[in-house]
Design an enzyme around this catalytic site. Structure first.
Site, PDB file in Angstrom:
ATOM      1  N   SER A 408      -6.401 -14.801  31.576  1.00  0.00           N
ATOM      2  CA  SER A 408      -6.078 -15.362  30.389  1.00  0.00           C
ATOM      3  C   SER A 408      -7.269 -15.722  29.459  1.00  0.00           C
ATOM      4  CB  SER A 408      -5.363 -16.697  30.192  1.00  0.00           C
ATOM      5  OG  SER A 408      -4.033 -16.517  31.075  1.00  0.00           O
ATOM      6  N   HIS A 429      -3.254  -8.589  29.938  1.00  0.00           N
ATOM      7  CA  HIS A 429      -2.817  -9.996  29.853  1.00  0.00           C
ATOM      8  C   HIS A 429      -1.430 -10.236  29.625  1.00  0.00           C
ATOM      9  CE1 HIS A 429      -2.944 -14.112  27.438  1.00  0.00           C
ATOM     10  NE2 HIS A 429      -2.754 -14.201  28.818  1.00  0.00           N
ATOM     11  N   GLU A 441      -1.295  -8.248  26.065  1.00  0.00           N
ATOM     12  CA  GLU A 441      -2.551  -7.961  25.190  1.00  0.00           C
ATOM     13  C   GLU A 441      -3.412  -7.178  26.247  1.00  0.00           C
ATOM     14  OE1 GLU A 441      -4.088 -11.759  22.593  1.00  0.00           O
ATOM     15  OE2 GLU A 441      -4.101 -12.117  24.817  1.00  0.00           O
ATOM     16  N   ASN A 479      -4.724 -16.833  22.299  1.00  0.00           N
ATOM     17  CA  ASN A 479      -5.294 -17.990  22.964  1.00  0.00           C
ATOM     18  C   ASN A 479      -6.575 -18.469  22.187  1.00  0.00           C
ATOM     19  OD1 ASN A 479      -3.197 -18.307  24.791  1.00  0.00           O
ATOM     20  ND2 ASN A 479      -4.368 -17.541  26.662  1.00  0.00           N
TER      21      ASN A 479
END
Ligand code: T1G
Length: 696
Positions: A408, A429, A441, A479
């Site tokens: 991540s 991801h 992702e 993120n």
């Protein structure tokens, strides 16, 4: 006008109108005009005693042409075409295959009979585009199958498979392929039986006000913040008391009112943005993908298990490697338990569950992975652990097998460098729960090959995922923006807002949960461990909030420990704020010399959302994200950003760039350089251009 998209021919004594408008026979202007012209031919063809309406290609009409929305409407309008079909003096049969959706199903409802092949699906998904069925769907479907069942389709977004549609009475027969021939035979039987037109409009509606009220109540929570679903209920309600002609006029009015909303623009934008995201600008279209017949996952934790199920659910055999036989067996048992749960909740049949489970093989030795074409590592989020896994894989799998990391945050370039073949390494991801969340992702490292990308992007679609490519940076697209969003939430807490107030403001803005409640759900310790691993703290941010860390140091991780920012009873139910937070926040403010004050919801939303928009613009400037719409697809499908707002970048345009930039400048004066407007926003402001003008 391309007047060959619709053709007319006669087969025996049946006139056949066929549309061929790839890719999905969308009902654009040329198609509508073509059907009208072909109807003229069919009606003036005395040897044609019945008419079949069919499509070539992969599907019957999949709806109106969404790309025509927002453009000046051109006659003949879809409603006119359908009224013409319904009022035909010869029986008309629709031949359905693929996905007869929206205007496509409405065309079929204008016909007097409908047949379909076994693979066909029908539905009215308009509310997912911020509109309502606008060519008779809300008036004719209730007449055909009753109000309650029609509402399931129109509001619930239920797509009916042929068998279910037949059972409900939407279609009259399921026929063998080719479906057009099946429809011609069906029409010939009508002629033989002297069965004439059977307009749905003449039928009465089976239903009551309680069906309507029940739907309004049932969908209130699911469509919180939306407009179109409730306008569609209004339209269906009218069918109970209004003759068809008036009902169609009212439906059209509601359709146009909906289509003029930001919600409609946002959802239609998201429709195309999702398809655009799958396209990598500089990836040559002709790049051949690598075959993926066998997959593997390393690590049977929450993510590893979910990823293995994603492969198995998509029909791919997957080997799941664990560190020991006990761990392997425990992982397989946990997966079997997940499938059992789906069977008991009626989401899967036992056969399908067994079939999927049979595709997952447990292993404890890397040598069992030699045949894998694609391996996803989902081991502990520690760089050295992951590097070792990649190096060990190098020794056993084919040199062109793809190695994907589910990290991540970690540096995918550094992980790629751990392989002798860095070009075969990239990030995949997944979002938790991996077998539920649609976003993927795809992290492109500097060395990642075109083949790897050309393989994983279409594979993601096969896995039922929405892929978005991201460059390498801390936290990739989602993120990285989440960090500044949470930074502002923490600061607002320092300055005097409560966690309940902050979460409610964000909830009212449209996200399913606020920044504190969502951390309690995911586990406050996830971020804490990451920050510790990267040494993130006051050194990087003078206003860094240690409140989450102080809770974690007391093993208060959120729902999983029964206490975090909130206190929980019975696992998930919050019974109120954790009083410790109300102690720690003022103490931290005092330590940092921050004056606490009343804060209103507007400021809360602006600071949390504008911070992430500004970071999104930086991601575009750095080339981490290809286009603003990719960022929107990440937040709509990975973080629950309200779809009726289109995503943070689309939302920025509805706020207007000049207002955004001036607000960012104010915040910079107040809070410091991290609020400097992103250079991209400053440029767009200067050029008076919207963010979405960059979507190519
Ligand atoms: N209009 C225009 N383009 C469309 C389209 C449409 N309705 N549907 C698909 N496309 C394009 C899409 O952008 C893509 O283009 C290509 O076709 C393949 O699509 C009056 C007003 C049919 C299930 O909501 O759900 O009717 O990216 O990649 O995964 O009441 O497309 O290749 O350039 O999605 O196989 C209602 C929308 C309209 C259905 C196929 N209809 N489409 O899925 O392929 S509103 C819908 C879909 C309406 C009336 C109202 C899916 C699909 P490109 P794809 P797919």
């Amino acid at each position: 006008m391309n007047d060959t998209v619709v053709t007319y021919r006669r087969d025996g004594n049946v006139g056949v109108i066929t549309t061929n408008n790839p890719p999905v026979n969308a009902l654009g202007h040329a198609v509508r005009a073509g059907i009208m012209a072909a109807l003229d031919e069919a009606l003036s063809d005395n040897d044609a005693k019945a008419i079949v309406v069919a499509c070539d290609g992969r599907t019957f009409h999949a709806g109106a042409d969404i790309s025509e929305f927002g453009k000046p409407p051109q006659p003949p309008f879809l409603g006119e075409v359908i009224n013409r079909l319904e009022n035909c003096t010869k029986p008309v049969v629709a031949a359905l295959h693929g996905t007869a959706l929206g205007g496509g199903l409405e065309i079929a409802l204008g016909c007097h009979y409908r047949v379909a092949n076994a693979g066909a699906q029908v539905g009215l998904p308009e509310v997912s585009l911020g509109i309502i069925p606008g060519a008779g769907g809300t008036q004719r479907l209730p007449r055909l199958i009753g109000v309650a069942a029609a509402l399931d389709v129109i509001i619930g977004g239920k797509r009916l498979k042929a068998a279910a549609a037949h059972e409900l009475g939407v279609i009259d027969a399921v026929v063998e392929d080719p479906v057009t021939d099946g429809a011609i035979a069906f029409a010939a039987n009508l002629i033989a039986a002297a069965q004439g037109p059977r307009p749905i409009g003449a039928q009465s509606v089976d239903g009551s006000d309680s069906d309507i009220e029940e739907a309004r109540t049932r969908y209130a929570r699911r469509y919180r913040g939306y407009n179109a679903p409730f306008r569609a209920i209004d339209a269906v309600e009218a069918s109970l008391t209004t003759p068809l002609a008036e009902g169609l006029v009212l439906e059209r009015k509601l359709f146009e009112a909906c289509n003029a909303t930001i919600e409609a623009r946002a959802l239609q934008y998201a429709f195309f943005a999702e398809r655009q995201a799958a396209k990598i600008k500089d990836l040559p279209k002709e790049t051949p993908p690598r075959a993926v017949a066998q997959t593997a996952v390393i690590g049977g934790g929450t993510m590893g298990r979910g990823i293995a199920m994603v492969f198995a659910d998509a029909g791919l055999p997957v080997t799941l490697l664990e560190i020991s036989a006990e761990a392997r067996d425990a992982t397989l048992t946990a997966i079997a338990k997940s499938y059992d749960g789906m069977v008991s909740r009626g989401r899967l049949t036992r056969d399908v569950a067994n079939d999927r489970l049979s595709r997952i093989t447990g292993a404890t030795d890397y040598v069992d992975l030699t045949a894998a074409d694609l391996i996803v590592e989902a081991v502990f989020e520690e760089i050295d652990v992951k590097k070792e896994v990649i190096a060990r894989l190098d020794a056993v799998v084919a040199s062109d097998a793809l190695i994907a990391t589910n990290t991540s945050y970690l540096d995918v370039n550094a992980l790629a460098a751990a392989s002798a073949h860095p070009q075969r390494v990239l990030g995949m991801h997944f979002f938790s729960p991996a077998n539920v969340m649609k976003l993927l992702e795809v992290v492109r490292a500097d060395a990642t090959s075109d083949t790897a990308l050309a393989t994983v992007m279409p594979l993601a679609k096969r896995l039922g995922k929405i892929p978005v490519v991201s460059g390498v940076c801390h936290g990739f697209i989602g993120n990285r923006m989440l960090q500044v969003y949470q930074r502002e939430a923490n600061r607002l807490l320092q300055e005097g807002a409560t966690i309940t107030q902050i979460d409610k403001a964000i909830f009212d803005f449209g996200l399913p949960m606020g920044p504190f409640a969502v951390r309690d759900l995911a586990g406050i310790d996830v971020g804490w461990r990451m920050r510790k691993a990267f040494g993130i703290g006051r050194a990087q941010d003078a206003r860094y909030s240690a409140v989450p860390d102080l809770l974690c140091e007391r093993d208060q991780f959120g729902q999983k420990t029964g206490v975090g920012f909130y206190i929980y009873e019975g696992g998930r139910k919050s019974i109120g704020e954790n009083p410790l937070v109300a102690e720690l926040a003022p103490a931290e403010a005092k330590e940092l010399g921050i004056a606490r004050r009343e804060i209103d919801d507007t400021e809360i939303v602006e600071r949390c959302i504008f911070a992430m928009i500004n970071e999104g613009a930086n991601l575009l400037d750095e080339g981490i994200a290809q286009r603003p719409s990719d960022i929107d697809i990440v937040w709509l499908n990975g973080y629950g950003f309200p779809a009726y707002r289109g995503g943070p970048m689309f939302y920025a345009d509805t706020v207007r760039i000049e207002k955004l930039v001036s607000r960012l400048k104010d915040l910079k004066k107040e809070y410091g350089p991290e609020w400097s407007p992103a250079p991209l926003l400053a440029r767009l402001h200067k050029d008076s251009k919207p963010l979405t003008s960059l979507n190519r």
